[in-house]
Structure formats: structure tokens, C-alpha cells
Design an enzyme around this catalytic site. Structure first.
Site, PDB file in Angstrom:
ATOM      1  N   TYR B 237       0.824  -1.211   0.000  1.00  0.00           N
ATOM      2  CA  TYR B 237       0.000   0.000   0.000  1.00  0.00           C
ATOM      3  C   TYR B 237       0.856   1.258   0.000  1.00  0.00           C
ATOM      4  CZ  TYR B 237      -4.138  -2.685  -0.017  1.00  0.00           C
ATOM      5  OH  TYR B 237      -5.108  -3.543  -0.427  1.00  0.00           O
ATOM      6  N   PHE B 385       1.526  -9.567  -8.689  1.00  0.00           N
ATOM      7  CA  PHE B 385       2.135  -8.285  -8.314  1.00  0.00           C
ATOM      8  C   PHE B 385       2.855  -7.620  -9.482  1.00  0.00           C
ATOM      9  CE2 PHE B 385       5.201 -11.281  -6.164  1.00  0.00           C
ATOM     10  CZ  PHE B 385       6.320 -11.001  -6.920  1.00  0.00           C
ATOM     11  N   HIS B 386       3.013  -8.348 -10.591  1.00  0.00           N
ATOM     12  CA  HIS B 386       3.485  -7.630 -11.775  1.00  0.00           C
ATOM     13  C   HIS B 386       2.341  -6.839 -12.425  1.00  0.00           C
ATOM     14  CE1 HIS B 386       7.271  -9.798 -11.298  1.00  0.00           C
ATOM     15  NE2 HIS B 386       7.783  -8.846 -12.054  1.00  0.00           N
ATOM     16  N   ARG B 449       6.626 -20.186  -7.988  1.00  0.00           N
ATOM     17  CA  ARG B 449       7.371 -18.961  -8.190  1.00  0.00           C
ATOM     18  C   ARG B 449       8.796 -19.182  -7.701  1.00  0.00           C
ATOM     19  NH1 ARG B 449       5.476 -14.962  -3.256  1.00  0.00           N
ATOM     20  NH2 ARG B 449       7.037 -13.579  -4.148  1.00  0.00           N
ATOM     21  N   ARG B 450       9.671 -18.202  -7.920  1.00  0.00           N
ATOM     22  CA  ARG B 450      11.017 -18.206  -7.345  1.00  0.00           C
ATOM     23  C   ARG B 450      11.752 -19.505  -7.603  1.00  0.00           C
ATOM     24  NH1 ARG B 450      10.346 -15.453  -1.406  1.00  0.00           N
ATOM     25  NH2 ARG B 450      10.457 -13.346  -2.193  1.00  0.00           N
TER      26      ARG B 450
END
Lengths: 155, 562
Positions: B237, B385-386, B449-450
Site C-alpha cells: 500500500y 504483483f506484476h 514462483r522463485r
């Protein structure tokens, strides 16, 4: 502070949807036993090999059609690996980590849990469809993280 | 009467204020660091997609997780924080002013953050800190990495203290007046950032630094993760609110309209302050050792934070429609046509707004308790989040740069650069749609991910993922072209564009707007409610976590190659 009429309608409807989805989520979690894995037993992370049941990892039949997999996760492997269970079995995975934080995910299912040093994690899944399922670590655990996988065969 | 009014307005009270040369240097310094970070972090992102699609292997013993750490730290922590602080200082300078002393302290914040950033960067480049930007214990990085991160946070606090002081001084001079909207928003964002980053600061100072130096033998893993995520959600945020500042108070000016509602804008920021922080458990839903009831309570609180975003969405489209109708464009959707589609200062943030529709919806899925199990730690989350930070937030930041940089450097955004900006926006949108789309789908199929390239023992499931990884590399390559374009535009705007005066667009309220109620400025009340919500959401589960703690974990540095 006066709101625009249209904004009031917009917010009342959307907040209504939010509340409804929270009620459904809460009902599923607590009445239908679908809450995310949150087992609360602990263990000394440096004495996993000496502590029952992890001194003897493996696949155990607990009753008709039910299995428990006692599993340790360590850099960069699962013990035991190459698990086999009959189709229709309900399998409970009892897991802990011997070193860093790992993830336990069975691709194509909703089995997805963090396995952390010091904590015992449990997650249960019924395997209806025969086939070979990929188990992989989905939390970064070091240079060989991408190699940390095994399979569970449902026959 | 008129004369008297003019007399009262002294030089430094004409709004918006003029930004001096010395101020510009300060604000631009933050933005220079942000743009350098964009290049470095973006290059690392490109390399990752190429490695993961098995297109290249990294030379000279560079590790995949090393560049992944660099990508995360440089983009998620460095680029965002520097741009935000630079932008917020400019907003404060323009609306409430900055004194000489405040400017000196602001420079201190810049240099503290630089020292921290360089320290962390060196350890990553030396391969001593390949722990990713979440640095989960008990993987252990070099102590200098943690100290560097702590300094970046402390530097950002100093900036926050300056911002609050700027507003405080202004309020002293203007008793009984409502504070300028943008200054109010900056003060809220820094309050949220300060309260939230206390958590990670405690984790780093009390847990990680002594443990990595060998003064503590073990670390409490669950406590460190809980403190991290107490900070980790408000962090997103902290990225988003500056974009909202531009949407609420700058975009209306660019499209030739007015602020839809000053009070609702302030109310939505207050709601963000309340509900951004007591929600960290929704990142820890699948973890053992946390009571499931408290996980659910924080999920409910997470859903509360959707409300101010819905208010924002309404305000934006209301502004667009009102402005369009006032210009005489009728019909159900006729007003859409009037929007300045060929003005990159509008187009880039607008596409950012659109991306937040799927981005926000994906976020709701991630936070939805049991539904989280479908996507947790899969590359769906990376795709999510991209869309949010790397599209919504970054495109808005690009949109801000097109006028902020020339305003600060005394140059003009030329029509050619505007056109190039539009091309950049399209390139970014196309690249991100391909990359983020492929990530979402692969995540739903179970792809993690990752993770470096892996065939996972040659299973059929994993072989289905490779095509999506190739798509991510294509999207990533297009995005890198977007970064090169942005860098070119930035250099032009900073050093070569023709001299002139570029407007710093700040929208005004309607002439007949409802007065903003003064209770919205009741800071003590807002901070008290924020702290009460945090104590409610965290006290019982946190005490429970500490009381039921297992023996701690020793450090592990060999898994990252040390």
C-alpha cells in the site's frame, strides 16, 4: 460529508458482496473443515531425527483406505520420496523441516502448505484419480531449490 | 476588500508554491536513483525470464537466485521507495513548502538510504546475500545485508519525519484551515509506512543482525516471518497510495476537470491507514503455528481494505464522466471519447487503473483464506504483483515522471517525447499482458514462483509449464525494450529537452463543493484507531506464537553457496 447517490449504491452492493463472500469463506473454513493448514505442534528443529515420529519417516496405513505419510523435508529433498497409494485413499501428510523453510505442494491439487523448522505441519488429501502427481518445494530454500521435487503415484 | 486579500497573501503562500533550484536538486536526486534502479532491476528481470525459459545459462558463476534477489531488492524496495519519497517531497514542496532546515534533514535521509542501499547491493553482488528480498530465516545472508536494509528503512523514516514537520509548520501558520489534500495524503502514507516498518525494523535489529553476527545462536523463525508480513502487506500500500495521490488530485487537472470529492479522497486514505496493517496473516495462511481463527479474522480485515479501493475506482470514473459531460459529450459512453488519449500524462496512469481491475481481483483471490491454497507460492502470485506494482503503480509513476522531471529540470515535455511515451506505454502494456498472463495461467497449473529452470524429474505436469515460461521470456524481453525507451525519455527530459516551464498539475475542488468536515484532520483519533486495530489483530496470536515457540533455528548459509 454527503456521498453521491450512485456511489452509495455502488458501495452498498460491493460491501454486500464482500460480506457474503466472507460468510461463505468462514462457513467453509469452520463448518466444512476447509481452513488452511495450521497445525500447532512443535519440535526441536535440531533433533528431528531423534524425535518420534520423524525418527522413522515413511508411509503407514492407519486404517482401511487411510494413510499417514510421515515426512521430513531437507535441503533439497523429501523423505520418503516416490510415494505410492491406492486410488481413493485419504492421505495425511505429517511433516517437518530439518533445516530451512520449505514448501509442500502437490501440483494439480489444493495441497499447499509451508513446512517450517520447529513446527509440525499436517495436511490431508483424498486422491481419487489414479496417476503420477508432482510434489515440489515451493518456498525458496537455497541454490538447488528447483531440484527439490518427488512424485506420489496413485494406483 | 480585494486589495486587502492580496496584501494578506505573502510570497510563500501563493498556491501552488514555486519549487526552487535547490529543492529540485533534492527531489531529482531521489528520482535519479529510482531510474538507475529501473535499469539494473529490469535487466535482472530479463535475465531471469531467459534463464527460466532455458534460453540462456548465466556465465561467471552468477546464480539465478542472486539475480532474483537483486531484481526484488532493487525494484520492490529501492526503486519504489526512492521514487515515492522524491515524489512526495515534491508534492509537499509544492503544497506546504520546505524550509532550509527541513531540506537539510531531507538530504540526510537521502544519504542514509544511499549508504544502506550500497551496503545491501555489495553483499548481493558478491553472492553473500542470495536470500531474496523477503530474506526468510533461517537462510542467512551476510550481516552487512541486514544492516544495509535497516539503514534504508531508517533513511525513509527521516523523510517521513520531515514530511510531518512540513505539514505541522503549515498548520501552525494556517490555524483552522484544512490542510492541502496532497500534503494530507503524504502524511497519511508516511504514517502508515512508519507504523508498518517498525515491525521489520524490530525483526532486523533484534533478530537478524545479532544472529547473523553470531551473538545469538538461534532465531525464532515464525516470529521473524510474522514481523516481516506485518510490514510486507502495508509495503504494497506504500507503493499504491502515491499512485492514488496522482489519481485523485493530479489526473483530474490533466483531463481538465476538478476533484470529485475532497472529503471522500481523505476518507479513503484514512481507511487505508486503518486496514493496510492488521492483515499480514493473509500472507501466512498456509503456515503452521498460527491459530486458524486469527488467520480468518485478518482475512476479514483484509477485505475491509478493498472498500477504499472501490471508492477510488468510483471517484475516478465519476471524474471522467463529469468532466466529459461538462465539455458537452453526451450519451451513455460519449464522455469516454473526450479523454485525452494522446496525452501520455493521462494514458499511462489510465492503463495503470485498468490493470488494477484484474490486479485487485487477483489479490482478493490470494487473500481468500482457503482459495489461497490454489495459488500460494505459485507463479500466479508473481503474475499478480506484476499487474499491481509493476503495471498499476509503475505506469502511474511513469505518468508522473513525464511532467515532474521537466518541471524540476526547467524543461518541456515535447510532442515527440509525448509520442514516444505513448509508444512506451503500449510496449509496457503488451509485454506485461503476455508475461503476467502466462504467469497467472502457469500458477493455476501449479508452477511455483522463485524457481530456476527445472524439469522436475521430467514429469508430464512440469513439461506443460515450459511453454508458459517461454511466453514469460517473450513478455520479459518486450518489457526490457520498454525500460530502454523509458530510460531514453528520462535522459531527454532530465538533460536535453528544450528549456521551458512544464506545469505541475494539481487539481482544484469544484467551486460549490461541500466543505470538507474538520474531523477528517483528527490525527490523534486516526492513529489511535490504527494502533487499536493492530493490537486487536495481533496481540493474542502473537502472544500465542511466542508462548508456544519451538527451540530456535541455527543459521544456514551453505544453501546459498557460502
Amino acid at each position: 460529508m454527503k456521498m453521491h447517490r450512485a456511489e452509495e449504491i455502488w458501495l452498498v452492493i460491493s460491501v454486500g458482496v464482500l460480506i457474503l463472500s466472507m460468510v461463505v469463506t468462514g462457513y467453509q473454513a469452520f463448518a466444512m473443515d476447509m481452513a488452511p493448514p495450521s497445525h500447532k505442534e512443535t519440535i526441536d528443529p535440531q533433533k528431528v531425527d531423534q524425535t518420534a515420529p520423524f525418527d522413522n519417516p515413511g508411509v503407514f496405513q492407519t486404517e482401511e483406505g487411510k494413510y499417514e505419510v510421515v515426512m521430513t523435508l531437507q535441503i533439497f529433498s523429501f523423505t520418503p520420496n516416490k510415494i505410492e497409494v491406492p486410488a481413493g485413499s485419504e492421505v495425511t501428510f505429517t511433516m517437518t523441516s530439518k533445516d530451512v523453510v520449505h514448501g509442500f505442494q502437490i501440483a494439480g491439487t489444493n495441497v499447499n502448505a509451508m513446512v517450517m523448522p520447529g513446527h509440525i505441519q499436517k495436511i490431508t488429501q483424498t486422491f481419487e484419480e489414479p496417476g503420477e502427481y508432482l510434489i515440489l518445494c515451493n518456498e525458496y530454500c537455497g541454490a538447488g531449490h528447483q531440484m527439490m521435487s518427488t512424485t506420489i503415484t496413485v494406483k | 476588500m480585494g486589495l486587502e486579500k492580496i496584501k494578506k497573501v505573502s510570497n510563500n503562500e501563493i498556491l501552488p508554491l514555486t519549487i526552487s533550484k535547490q529543492e529540485s536538486r533534492l527531489y531529482m536526486s531521489f528520482i535519479y536513483v529510482a531510474i538507475i534502479s529501473l535499469l539494473i532491476g529490469g535487466l535482472m528481470g530479463l535475465l531471469q525470464t531467459l534463464v527460466r525459459s532455458n534460453t540462456i545459462t548465466l556465465p561467471w558463476g552468477i546464480g539465478y537466485y542472486q539475480i532474483l534477489t537483486l531484481h526484488g531488492v532493487v525494484l520492490a524496495l529501492v526503486l519504489t521507495t526512492y521514487f515515492i519519497i522524491g515524489f512526495q517531497f515534491a508534492l509537499m514542496g509544492k503544497t506546504v513548502g520546505i524550509s532550509l532546515k527541513q531540506r537539510k534533514v531531507a538530504w540526510l535521509s537521502f544519504w542514509v538510504m544511499i549508504v544502506g542501499t550500497v551496503m545491501a547491493a555489495i553483499t548481493i553482488l558478491m553472492g553473500k546475500a542470495s536470500v531474496l528480498y523477503t530474506f526468510y530465516a533461517p537462510l542467512k545472508a551476510h550481516p552487512v545485508f541486514y544492516i544495509g536494509l535497516a539503514l534504508v528503512i531508517v533513511g525513509s523514516w527521516i523523510a517521513g519525519f520531515v514530511n510531518w514537520h512540513q505539514l505541522f509548520v503549515w498548520k501552525k501558520k494556517h490555524p483552522g484551515e484544512k490542510s492541502p489534500l496532497l500534503a494530507f495524503m503524504v502524511a497519511i502514507n508516511m504514517a502508515m509506512w512508519f507504523i508498518a516498518s517498525l515491525g521489520v525494523a524490530v525483526a532486523v535489529l533484534v533478530q537478524f543482525i545479532p544472529w547473523s553476527l553470531g551473538y545469538a545462536e538461534t532465531i525464532n523463525v515464525l516470529v521473524s516471518r510474522t514481523l516481516f508480513w506485518y510490514f510486507g502487506h502495508p509495503l504494497v500500500y506504500f507503493w499504491l497510495l502515491p499512485a492514488y495521490m496522482a489519481w485523485y488530485a493530479i489526473i483530474p487537472k490533466i483531463i481538465g476537470g476538478k476533484i470529485f470529492s475532497d472529503s471522500l479522497a481523505r476518507l479513503s486514505f484514512i481507511l487505508f491507514l486503518f486496514f493496510s496493517i492488521p492483515v499480514g496473516f493473509h500472507h501466512q495462511l498456509t503456515e503452521p503455528g498460527i491459530d486458524p481463527v486469527w488467520k480468518f479474522i485478518q482475512v476479514v480485515l483484509t477485505f475491509m481494505v478493498i472498500i477504499p479501493s472501490l471508492m477510488t475506482a468510483f471517484s475516478m470514473f465519476a471524474t471522467f464522466e463529469i468532466t466529459g459531460r461538462r465539455k458537452g459529450f453526451g450519451g451513455l459512453f460519449g464522455w469516454l471519447k473526450h479523454l485525452p488519449w494522446k496525452d501520455v500524462r493521462f494514458l499511462a496512469p489510465f492503463i495503470g487503473m485498468l490493470a488494477f481491475i484484474p490486479g485487485g481481483a487477483g489479490g482478493i483471490i490470494n487473500a481468500s483464506h482457503q482459495m489461497n491454497a490454489v495459488v500460494h507460492n505459485t507463479i500466479w502470485v508473481t503474475g499478480h504483483f506484476h499487474l499491481t506494482v509493476a503495471t498499476t503503480v509503475i505506469l502511474t509513476f511513469f505518468g508522473i515522471s513525464y511532467w515532474l522531471i521537466p518541471h524540476l529540470t526547467g524543461r518541456k515535455l515535447t510532442p515527440q517525447l509525448n509520442r514516444l511515451g505513448i509508444i512506451q506505454t503500449i510496449v509496457w502494456t503488451v509485454g506485461m499482458t503476455i508475461m503476467s498472463g502466462a504467469m497467472h495461467i502457469q500458477g493455476l497449473l501449479g508452477g511455483p514462483r522463485r524457481s530456476a529452470f527445472s524439469e522436475y524429474g521430467g514429469t508430464e505436469q512440469a513439461s506443460n509449464w515450459i511453454g508458459y515460461q517461454v511466453a514469460q521470456a517473450i513478455g520479459g524481453s518486450i518489457l526490457f525494450i520498454g525500460i530502454i525507451l523509458m530510460l531514453y525519455i528520462f535522459i531527454k527530459l532530465a538533460f536535453f529537452a528544450p528549456k521551458g516551464i512544464e506545469e505541475f498539475p494539481i487539481a482544484e475542488e469544484e467551486e460549490d463543493a461541500e466543505p470538507t468536515p474538520m474531523f477528517l484532520e483528527n490525527w490523534k483519533l486516526w492513529i489511535a484507531i490504527t494502533l487499536a486495530l493492530i493490537l486487536f489483530a495481533y496481540t493474542i496470536p502473537f502472544v500465542d506464537i511466542i508462548q508456544n515457540s519451538p527451540p530456535g533455528s541455527p543459521p544456514f548459509s551453505w544453501p546459498i553457496g557460502n
